[in-house]
Design a protein around this motif. Structure first.
Motif, PDB file in Angstrom:
ATOM      1  N   ALA A  37     -20.763 -10.574 -53.072  1.00  0.00           N
ATOM      2  CA  ALA A  37     -20.584 -12.020 -52.921  1.00  0.00           C
ATOM      3  C   ALA A  37     -19.538 -12.311 -51.856  1.00  0.00           C
ATOM      4  O   ALA A  37     -19.692 -13.225 -51.050  1.00  0.00           O
ATOM      5  CB  ALA A  37     -20.173 -12.638 -54.255  1.00  0.00           C
ATOM      6  N   PHE A  38     -18.459 -11.520 -51.841  1.00  0.00           N
ATOM      7  CA  PHE A  38     -17.444 -11.674 -50.813  1.00  0.00           C
ATOM      8  C   PHE A  38     -18.029 -11.336 -49.447  1.00  0.00           C
ATOM      9  O   PHE A  38     -17.764 -12.008 -48.456  1.00  0.00           O
ATOM     10  CB  PHE A  38     -16.259 -10.751 -51.102  1.00  0.00           C
ATOM     11  CG  PHE A  38     -15.218 -11.357 -51.997  1.00  0.00           C
ATOM     12  CD1 PHE A  38     -15.581 -11.948 -53.196  1.00  0.00           C
ATOM     13  CD2 PHE A  38     -13.884 -11.334 -51.647  1.00  0.00           C
ATOM     14  CE1 PHE A  38     -14.636 -12.511 -54.028  1.00  0.00           C
ATOM     15  CE2 PHE A  38     -12.923 -11.894 -52.476  1.00  0.00           C
ATOM     16  CZ  PHE A  38     -13.297 -12.484 -53.673  1.00  0.00           C
ATOM     17  N   ASP A  39     -18.826 -10.277 -49.404  1.00  0.00           N
ATOM     18  CA  ASP A  39     -19.438  -9.860 -48.146  1.00  0.00           C
ATOM     19  C   ASP A  39     -20.293 -10.975 -47.555  1.00  0.00           C
ATOM     20  O   ASP A  39     -20.380 -11.131 -46.336  1.00  0.00           O
ATOM     21  CB  ASP A  39     -20.294  -8.612 -48.355  1.00  0.00           C
ATOM     22  CG  ASP A  39     -19.464  -7.399 -48.762  1.00  0.00           C
ATOM     23  OD1 ASP A  39     -18.252  -7.405 -48.495  1.00  0.00           O
ATOM     24  OD2 ASP A  39     -20.036  -6.467 -49.344  1.00  0.00           O
ATOM     25  N   ALA A  40     -20.952 -11.762 -48.423  1.00  0.00           N
ATOM     26  CA  ALA A  40     -21.788 -12.867 -47.958  1.00  0.00           C
ATOM     27  C   ALA A  40     -20.964 -14.102 -47.630  1.00  0.00           C
ATOM     28  O   ALA A  40     -21.280 -14.849 -46.688  1.00  0.00           O
ATOM     29  CB  ALA A  40     -22.840 -13.201 -49.011  1.00  0.00           C
ATOM     30  N   ALA A  41     -19.901 -14.336 -48.392  1.00  0.00           N
ATOM     31  CA  ALA A  41     -19.121 -15.560 -48.221  1.00  0.00           C
ATOM     32  C   ALA A  41     -18.231 -15.519 -46.984  1.00  0.00           C
ATOM     33  O   ALA A  41     -18.036 -16.543 -46.319  1.00  0.00           O
ATOM     34  CB  ALA A  41     -18.271 -15.808 -49.469  1.00  0.00           C
ATOM     35  N   ILE A  42     -17.664 -14.353 -46.664  1.00  0.00           N
ATOM     36  CA  ILE A  42     -16.725 -14.273 -45.544  1.00  0.00           C
ATOM     37  C   ILE A  42     -17.370 -14.680 -44.213  1.00  0.00           C
ATOM     38  O   ILE A  42     -16.823 -15.535 -43.498  1.00  0.00           O
ATOM     39  CB  ILE A  42     -16.090 -12.870 -45.464  1.00  0.00           C
ATOM     40  CG1 ILE A  42     -15.121 -12.689 -46.637  1.00  0.00           C
ATOM     41  CG2 ILE A  42     -15.351 -12.685 -44.143  1.00  0.00           C
ATOM     42  CD1 ILE A  42     -14.545 -11.297 -46.751  1.00  0.00           C
TER      43      ILE A  42
END
Length: 225
Positions: A101-106
């Motif tokens: 999720a972090f990988d997509a949000a950043i």
């Protein structure tokens, strides 16, 4: 703005604004351009609907991975829906899987998108504000974007936990946006992230007036007292 999200703004969004007439303060703190994280308290599943309705820009929400992996007609429907509204997939397994999720949000944030995060990690079981988890601070520092505190009240009365649809109650919901908290140059060590998270929660508490509980919110099957 994703096409389905735009359609929802013109249909459901208009209905929510006209039918429930939420009170909005601090909308000037919503940036016209650039990425930012909106960190809100969480009282009801309808928080996302009303928060999205009062903002002109696209706001990406997190959605559990189940919505992206279902089978059959229902699975296809939810996959298309999540893609159409620009939702960010969250793995419930934790560990490395949850970091996707972090990988997509950043990159979304760095590309100028807005992302909504609930630092408590779950809906409040009793209307009080619980300790925030540091993921919101970690994400903001990693992406180099400000955090905008958001205080939502009244949604737990309009749509309590377990109720499928919001009740038609005008003038009950209030959404307040606080001043942006800049994260540029902030350290990403755990003490600094905890300090930043506590600052965010303090700002949210000032916006909502909720009683603050300095521990993590219990799961719904646990006794909140």
């Amino acid at each position: 703005m994703p096409l389905l999200y735009s359609f929802g703004k013109l249909t459901l969004g208009k209905v929510l604004m006209a039918g429930w007439q939420p009170h909005v303060e601090g909308i000037e703190h919503v940036p016209q351009t650039g990425g930012a994280i909106f960190a809100s308290n969480h009282l009801s599943v309808s928080d996302e609907l009303f928060l999205g309705a009062v903002m002109d820009r696209h706001l990406a929400f997190w959605a559990k991975s189940d919505y992206f992996t279902g089978t059959g007609i229902k699975g296809i429907f939810f996959r298309q829906l999540m893609a159409g509204v620009g939702a960010i997939r969250v793995e419930r397994a934790g560990g490395r899987a949850a970091l996707t999720a972090f990988d997509a949000a950043i990159p979304a944030l760095r590309g100028g998108d807005l992302v909504a995060v609930y630092p408590e990690g779950t809906r409040s079981p009793d209307g009080r504000l619980y300790r925030g988890r540091t993921g919101v601070a970690r994400l903001a520092v990693a992406a180099g974007v400000p955090i905008i505190p958001v205080g939502v009240t009244g949604t737990d009365k309009v749509q309590p936990i377990g109720q499928l649809y919001p009740s038609p109650m005008r003038g009950v919901i209030s959404i307040k946006f606080g001043k942006p908290i800049e994260t540029t140059g902030r350290s990403d060590d755990r003490h600094a992230l905890r300090e930043l998270t506590d600052q965010v929660m303090a700002d949210i508490q000032r916006l909502t007036g909720q009683e603050y509980i300095p521990r993590y919110a219990p799961k719904r099957e646990e006794n909140p007292t």
